[in-house]
Structure formats: structure tokens, C-alpha cells
Design a protein around this motif. Sequence first.
Motif, PDB file in Angstrom:
ATOM      1  N   ALA A  60       1.133  -1.166  -0.285  1.00 18.82           N
ATOM      2  CA  ALA A  60      -0.375   0.355   0.293  1.00 18.82           C
ATOM      3  C   ALA A  60       0.873   1.109  -0.121  1.00 18.82           C
ATOM      4  CB  ALA A  60      -0.965   0.274   1.112  1.00 18.82           C
ATOM      5  N   ILE A  61       2.165   1.151   0.859  1.00 13.43           N
ATOM      6  CA  ILE A  61       2.670   2.630   1.031  1.00 13.43           C
ATOM      7  C   ILE A  61       3.177   2.284  -0.774  1.00 13.43           C
ATOM      8  CG2 ILE A  61       5.098   3.308   1.765  1.00 13.43           C
ATOM      9  CD1 ILE A  61       4.195   2.107   4.294  1.00 13.43           C
ATOM     10  N   PHE A  62       3.896   1.834  -1.155  1.00 14.47           N
ATOM     11  CA  PHE A  62       5.251   2.086  -2.277  1.00 14.47           C
ATOM     12  C   PHE A  62       3.943   2.076  -2.931  1.00 14.47           C
ATOM     13  CE2 PHE A  62       8.600  -1.129  -1.572  1.00 14.47           C
ATOM     14  CZ  PHE A  62       9.387  -0.265  -2.008  1.00 14.47           C
ATOM     15  N   GLY A  63       2.665   1.458  -3.068  1.00 14.03           N
ATOM     16  CA  GLY A  63       1.257   2.097  -4.195  1.00 14.03           C
ATOM     17  C   GLY A  63       1.317   4.095  -4.056  1.00 14.03           C
ATOM     18  N   ALA A  64       1.172   4.143  -2.797  1.00 19.78           N
ATOM     19  CA  ALA A  64       0.590   5.467  -2.486  1.00 19.78           C
ATOM     20  C   ALA A  64       1.885   6.205  -3.314  1.00 19.78           C
ATOM     21  CB  ALA A  64       0.331   6.100  -1.270  1.00 19.78           C
ATOM     22  N   GLY A  65       3.148   5.513  -2.696  1.00 18.88           N
ATOM     23  CA  GLY A  65       4.134   6.234  -3.865  1.00 18.88           C
ATOM     24  C   GLY A  65       4.297   6.049  -5.259  1.00 18.88           C
ATOM     25  N   ILE A  66       4.410   5.478  -5.556  1.00 21.27           N
ATOM     26  CA  ILE A  66       3.890   5.220  -6.982  1.00 21.27           C
ATOM     27  C   ILE A  66       2.927   6.098  -7.718  1.00 21.27           C
ATOM     28  CG2 ILE A  66       3.939   3.249  -8.760  1.00 21.27           C
ATOM     29  CD1 ILE A  66       5.548   1.831  -6.867  1.00 21.27           C
ATOM     30  N   SER A  67       2.196   6.239  -7.092  1.00 18.99           N
ATOM     31  CA  SER A  67       1.254   6.949  -7.362  1.00 18.99           C
ATOM     32  C   SER A  67       1.598   8.570  -7.967  1.00 18.99           C
ATOM     33  CB  SER A  67      -0.443   6.335  -7.052  1.00 18.99           C
ATOM     34  OG  SER A  67      -0.253   5.566  -7.191  1.00 18.99           O
ATOM     35  N   VAL A  68       1.802   8.715  -6.384  1.00 13.57           N
ATOM     36  CA  VAL A  68       2.670  10.374  -6.274  1.00 13.57           C
ATOM     37  C   VAL A  68       4.088  10.719  -7.676  1.00 13.57           C
ATOM     38  CG1 VAL A  68       3.700  12.113  -5.078  1.00 13.57           C
ATOM     39  CG2 VAL A  68       1.843  10.955  -4.148  1.00 13.57           C
ATOM     40  N   ALA A  69       4.619   9.655  -7.822  1.00 16.79           N
ATOM     41  CA  ALA A  69       5.345   9.564  -8.813  1.00 16.79           C
ATOM     42  C   ALA A  69       4.693   9.409 -10.514  1.00 16.79           C
ATOM     43  CB  ALA A  69       6.714   8.914  -8.522  1.00 16.79           C
ATOM     44  N   ALA A  70       4.176   8.858 -10.420  1.00 16.88           N
ATOM     45  CA  ALA A  70       3.501   8.810 -11.765  1.00 16.88           C
ATOM     46  C   ALA A  70       2.404  10.396 -12.030  1.00 16.88           C
ATOM     47  CB  ALA A  70       2.043   7.391 -11.760  1.00 16.88           C
ATOM     48  N   ALA A  71       1.604  10.546 -10.800  1.00 19.74           N
ATOM     49  CA  ALA A  71       1.017  11.807 -11.154  1.00 19.74           C
ATOM     50  C   ALA A  71       1.878  13.203 -11.021  1.00 19.74           C
ATOM     51  CB  ALA A  71      -0.015  11.903 -10.196  1.00 19.74           C
ATOM     52  N   THR A  72       2.916  13.078 -11.110  1.00 20.93           N
ATOM     53  CA  THR A  72       3.774  14.237 -11.572  1.00 20.93           C
ATOM     54  C   THR A  72       4.691  13.792 -12.687  1.00 20.93           C
ATOM     55  OG1 THR A  72       4.528  14.015  -8.923  1.00 20.93           O
ATOM     56  CG2 THR A  72       6.427  14.794 -10.435  1.00 20.93           C
ATOM     57  N   PHE A  73       5.134  12.827 -13.137  1.00 21.07           N
ATOM     58  CA  PHE A  73       4.760  12.661 -14.484  1.00 21.07           C
ATOM     59  C   PHE A  73       4.312  13.128 -15.439  1.00 21.07           C
ATOM     60  CE2 PHE A  73       8.412   9.521 -12.660  1.00 21.07           C
ATOM     61  CZ  PHE A  73       9.962  11.015 -13.240  1.00 21.07           C
ATOM     62  N   ILE A  74       3.328  12.594 -15.127  1.00 19.53           N
ATOM     63  CA  ILE A  74       2.059  12.077 -16.224  1.00 19.53           C
ATOM     64  C   ILE A  74       1.558  14.056 -16.319  1.00 19.53           C
ATOM     65  CG2 ILE A  74      -0.373  12.179 -16.331  1.00 19.53           C
ATOM     66  CD1 ILE A  74      -0.600   9.088 -15.561  1.00 19.53           C
ATOM     67  N   LYS A  75       0.888  14.977 -15.137  1.00 23.75           N
ATOM     68  CA  LYS A  75       0.869  16.889 -14.783  1.00 23.75           C
ATOM     69  C   LYS A  75       1.804  17.101 -15.501  1.00 23.75           C
ATOM     70  CE  LYS A  75      -0.091  20.368 -12.020  1.00 23.75           C
ATOM     71  NZ  LYS A  75      -0.661  20.487 -10.880  1.00 23.75           N
ATOM     72  N   PHE A  76       3.423  16.382 -16.261  1.00 30.09           N
ATOM     73  CA  PHE A  76       4.553  17.675 -15.985  1.00 30.09           C
ATOM     74  C   PHE A  76       4.854  16.919 -17.446  1.00 30.09           C
ATOM     75  CE2 PHE A  76       4.401  19.363 -11.457  1.00 30.09           C
ATOM     76  CZ  PHE A  76       3.879  20.407 -12.082  1.00 30.09           C
ATOM     77  N   TRP A  77       4.745  15.981 -18.563  1.00 32.92           N
ATOM     78  CA  TRP A  77       5.237  15.534 -19.173  1.00 32.92           C
ATOM     79  C   TRP A  77       5.288  16.212 -20.144  1.00 32.92           C
ATOM     80  CZ3 TRP A  77       7.995  10.809 -19.167  1.00 32.92           C
ATOM     81  CH2 TRP A  77       8.482  10.735 -20.613  1.00 32.92           C
ATOM     82  N   ASN A  78       3.940  16.444 -20.610  1.00 36.96           N
ATOM     83  CA  ASN A  78       4.157  18.034 -21.879  1.00 36.96           C
ATOM     84  C   ASN A  78       3.957  19.370 -21.438  1.00 36.96           C
ATOM     85  OD1 ASN A  78       3.754  15.617 -23.382  1.00 36.96           O
ATOM     86  ND2 ASN A  78       1.366  15.877 -22.880  1.00 36.96           N
ATOM     87  N   GLN A  79       4.370  19.592 -20.106  1.00 33.07           N
ATOM     88  CA  GLN A  79       5.330  21.254 -20.137  1.00 33.07           C
ATOM     89  C   GLN A  79       6.331  21.570 -20.671  1.00 33.07           C
ATOM     90  OE1 GLN A  79       3.171  23.224 -17.357  1.00 33.07           O
ATOM     91  NE2 GLN A  79       1.854  21.428 -17.656  1.00 33.07           N
ATOM     92  N   PRO A  80       6.250  23.064 -20.613  1.00 31.68           N
ATOM     93  CA  PRO A  80       7.487  23.525 -20.986  1.00 31.68           C
ATOM     94  C   PRO A  80       8.907  23.013 -20.117  1.00 31.68           C
ATOM     95  CG  PRO A  80       6.439  24.976 -20.922  1.00 31.68           C
ATOM     96  CD  PRO A  80       5.353  23.918 -20.703  1.00 31.68           C
TER      97      PRO A  80
END
Length: 196
Positions: free
Chosen positions: A71-91
Motif C-alpha cells: 500500500a505504501i509503495f503504491g501510494a508513493g508510485i502513484s504520486v510519482a506517476a501523477a507528477t510525471f503525467i502532470k508535467f510530461w508535456n509542460q515546457p
Amino acid sequence: AAILAYKQDYDALRVDLSSKAVLALGDLEDQRGKAARIVQVVGNIGVTGNYQQIANSEASQANFWRWVTVAIFGAGISVAAATFIKFWNQPFSAENTWSVVIRLLYAIAITAPAWYTARESARHRTNSDRARQTELELASIGPFIELMPEGKKVEIRESLTKNYFGRPVEAHNVQSPMDIGNIKDLVVELVKAIKK
């Protein structure tokens, strides 16, 4: 003549009672053997039952900590994935870079307790395995040595006493979570939890 008749009756009665006594003694010996086996089984259960309870309890704790780790790993990976998804196409900019770094630090902070929970899971799993092995060894030693001579049985039991009693308890050392071995253990525990 009467005395001779009594003597013959007495001899016949004595022979009959003697044969019945031999049968009764044989039956008593069989019952004693059965009782000894039952006492041995009950003794084995008494000795090994506690190890079985410990093994089951430790396995339950190991599974609990394993799922907490997932569960903890899942939460951490979710935060990391959300960060990459949010900023992937940002300049690319300093502001975006700092946002990504800060969010990734959050992800690391979230997953850091997973190191502890994985270690706890591994410790409980080790204790469970050790108790289960002790239970099996103690339960099987009786049948294993049953056909050996009595002197050999006593010798084997005496030598095994040193293995089961008076052993030192292993210390629980806390190591740095950045140790490569700890990271490997953490990944192994995570993979085991996902497979189950």
C-alpha cells in the motif's frame, strides 16, 4: 476319591485361570503400548502445538506488514506517476523542475516507511519459518527414531536438546534504508506480495 476329584478340578481350574491370565496380560501389554503411543502423540502435540501457534501468528503478521508495504509503495508510485503525467508535456522551466523535484521528494517520503514495513514482514516471515521448522522436527523425531535401540534414542534426544534449548536470540539490527541489501529486500518483499 473325593480329594482326587477336587485335585483334578483344581488343576483344571488352575490351567484355565493361568491361560486366561496370560491372555489378559497380553491384552494389557497391547493396551499399554497403545497408551504409550497416545501419550507420545499428546506430548508431541503439547510440545509442537506452541510452535505451530507461533508460526501461524508470525505468518499472519508477515502478511499484514507485506500488504502495508504494498500500500505504501503504491501510494508513493502513484504520486510519482501523477507528477510525471502532470508535467510530461509542460515546457521545461525552473519552476516546473522544482515542482517535479518537490513532488518526487513527496513520493520518496511516502515510500520511505515501506522500508520499515518490508523489514518487519521479513522478520516475521523468518520467525514463522523457524517456528514451523522446529514444529516439524520435534513432531517427526519420535517416529524417526522409534525403531532404533533404546540407548541410541536417548543419545539422539540428548544431542538434540542442545539444538532446541539454550539458543541465543538473534538481535534485530536496524540498518540504513539506503543500504543496497535493504533496497533489494524491499523489492523482493514487494514482488512476493504482488505475486500472492
